[in-house]
Design an enzyme around this catalytic site. Structure first.
Site, PDB file in Angstrom:
ATOM      1  N   ASN A 248      22.146  58.356 -26.102  1.00  0.00           N
ATOM      2  CA  ASN A 248      22.471  57.162 -26.973  1.00  0.00           C
ATOM      3  C   ASN A 248      22.563  57.699 -28.414  1.00  0.00           C
ATOM      4  OD1 ASN A 248      22.290  55.181 -24.728  1.00  0.00           O
ATOM      5  ND2 ASN A 248      19.982  55.323 -25.128  1.00  0.00           N
TER       6      ASN A 248
ATOM      7  N   ASP B 137       9.855  60.049 -18.880  1.00  0.00           N
ATOM      8  CA  ASP B 137      10.299  58.787 -19.927  1.00  0.00           C
ATOM      9  C   ASP B 137       8.761  57.930 -19.690  1.00  0.00           C
ATOM     10  OD1 ASP B 137      12.557  57.444 -21.468  1.00  0.00           O
ATOM     11  OD2 ASP B 137      11.008  56.317 -21.112  1.00  0.00           O
TER      12      ASP B 137
ATOM     13  N   HIS C 130      18.863  61.246 -21.388  1.00  0.00           N
ATOM     14  CA  HIS C 130      18.218  60.623 -20.219  1.00  0.00           C
ATOM     15  C   HIS C 130      18.703  60.947 -18.884  1.00  0.00           C
ATOM     16  CE1 HIS C 130      16.479  56.992 -22.801  1.00  0.00           C
ATOM     17  NE2 HIS C 130      17.455  57.469 -23.547  1.00  0.00           N
TER      18      HIS C 130
ATOM     19  N   HIS D  69      15.898  61.909 -32.465  1.00  0.00           N
ATOM     20  CA  HIS D  69      15.847  63.312 -31.912  1.00  0.00           C
ATOM     21  C   HIS D  69      16.675  63.572 -30.766  1.00  0.00           C
ATOM     22  CE1 HIS D  69      13.645  67.361 -31.334  1.00  0.00           C
ATOM     23  NE2 HIS D  69      14.341  67.190 -30.380  1.00  0.00           N
TER      24      HIS D  69
ATOM     25  N   HIS E 254      18.213  63.440 -27.471  1.00  0.00           N
ATOM     26  CA  HIS E 254      17.698  63.550 -26.053  1.00  0.00           C
ATOM     27  C   HIS E 254      18.837  62.940 -24.968  1.00  0.00           C
ATOM     28  CE1 HIS E 254      16.694  59.700 -27.982  1.00  0.00           C
ATOM     29  NE2 HIS E 254      16.658  59.147 -26.826  1.00  0.00           N
TER      30      HIS E 254
HETATM   31  P1  AMP Z   1      16.485  56.202 -26.851  1.00  0.00           P
HETATM   32  O1  AMP Z   1      16.249  54.510 -26.867  1.00  0.00           O
HETATM   33  O2  AMP Z   1      17.794  56.147 -26.098  1.00  0.00           O
HETATM   34  O3  AMP Z   1      16.375  56.629 -28.298  1.00  0.00           O
HETATM   35  O4  AMP Z   1      15.421  56.650 -25.892  1.00  0.00           O
HETATM   36  C1  AMP Z   1      14.063  56.768 -26.369  1.00  0.00           C
HETATM   37  C2  AMP Z   1      13.358  56.692 -24.978  1.00  0.00           C
HETATM   38  O5  AMP Z   1      12.116  57.686 -25.096  1.00  0.00           O
HETATM   39  C3  AMP Z   1      12.985  55.640 -24.396  1.00  0.00           C
HETATM   40  O6  AMP Z   1      13.407  55.608 -23.089  1.00  0.00           O
HETATM   41  C4  AMP Z   1      11.573  55.599 -24.429  1.00  0.00           C
HETATM   42  O7  AMP Z   1      10.871  55.187 -23.423  1.00  0.00           O
HETATM   43  C5  AMP Z   1      10.996  57.088 -24.595  1.00  0.00           C
HETATM   44  N1  AMP Z   1       9.645  57.455 -25.018  1.00  0.00           N
HETATM   45  C6  AMP Z   1       9.162  57.044 -26.259  1.00  0.00           C
HETATM   46  N2  AMP Z   1       8.078  57.420 -26.630  1.00  0.00           N
HETATM   47  C7  AMP Z   1       7.973  58.165 -25.422  1.00  0.00           C
HETATM   48  C8  AMP Z   1       6.803  59.330 -25.150  1.00  0.00           C
HETATM   49  N3  AMP Z   1       5.541  59.411 -26.067  1.00  0.00           N
HETATM   50  N4  AMP Z   1       6.933  59.802 -24.150  1.00  0.00           N
HETATM   51  C9  AMP Z   1       7.824  59.643 -23.102  1.00  0.00           C
HETATM   52  N5  AMP Z   1       9.021  58.911 -23.216  1.00  0.00           N
HETATM   53  C10 AMP Z   1       8.861  58.175 -24.626  1.00  0.00           C
END
Ligand code: AMP
Length: 113
Positions: free
Chosen positions: A86, A30, A101, A97, A99
């Site tokens: 989430n 992340d 965590h 998309h 994911h």
């Molecule tokens: P969510 O808020 O559950 O949709 O999580 C999205 C996650 O993606 C957050 O923890 C961000 O820090 C992470 N994120 C956003 N852009 C990037 C990126 N380019 N590379 C890695 N993680 C990212």
């Protein structure tokens, strides 16, 4: 999907720190870590969120969770970890998309905010 951040990361169009990759899934760190170890695992095929999963995704989900366990072990995590996905705006999803965590390396509070 054309305008999806994680599709672009899966395609290598946006750089990421990859921990594991195969033809179906990608695990990468992340960009804004919330714990000493914080990585994301995504299916390469675009799925908006866990709300779109079906029984047909069972094997994919099994692979994702087995990969998470292996990566945590490889990263030296011996004391537990948290897996979070989430869903939607109130669920705190900012990237549409699917994911997972993975957070580890510190004591995690419950309930989350
Ligand atoms: P969510 O808020 O559950 O949709 O999580 C999205 C996650 O993606 C957050 O923890 C961000 O820090 C992470 N994120 C956003 N852009 C990037 C990126 N380019 N590379 C890695 N993680 C990212």
């Amino acid at each position: 999907m054309d305008d999806c951040l994680f599709c672009k990361i899966c395609a290598g169009e946006i750089p990421s720190t990859v921990l594991y990759e195969d033809d179906e899934i990608l695990a990468f760190r992340d960009i804004d870590p919330q714990a000493p170890l914080h990585f994301l695992v995504v299916p390469k095929n675009h799925v908006q969120s866990a709300a779109q999963l079906t029984m047909q995704d069972g094997a994919l989900l099994g692979k994702i969770f087995a990969t998470i366990a292996r990566l945590c072990e490889e990263q030296g995590i011996t004391n537990g970890y948290r897996v979070v996905t989430n869903v939607g705006q109130q669920g705190g999803q900012s990237v549409p998309h699917l994911h997972f965590h993975v957070l580890a390396g510190r004591q995690l509070a419950w309930p989350p905010g």
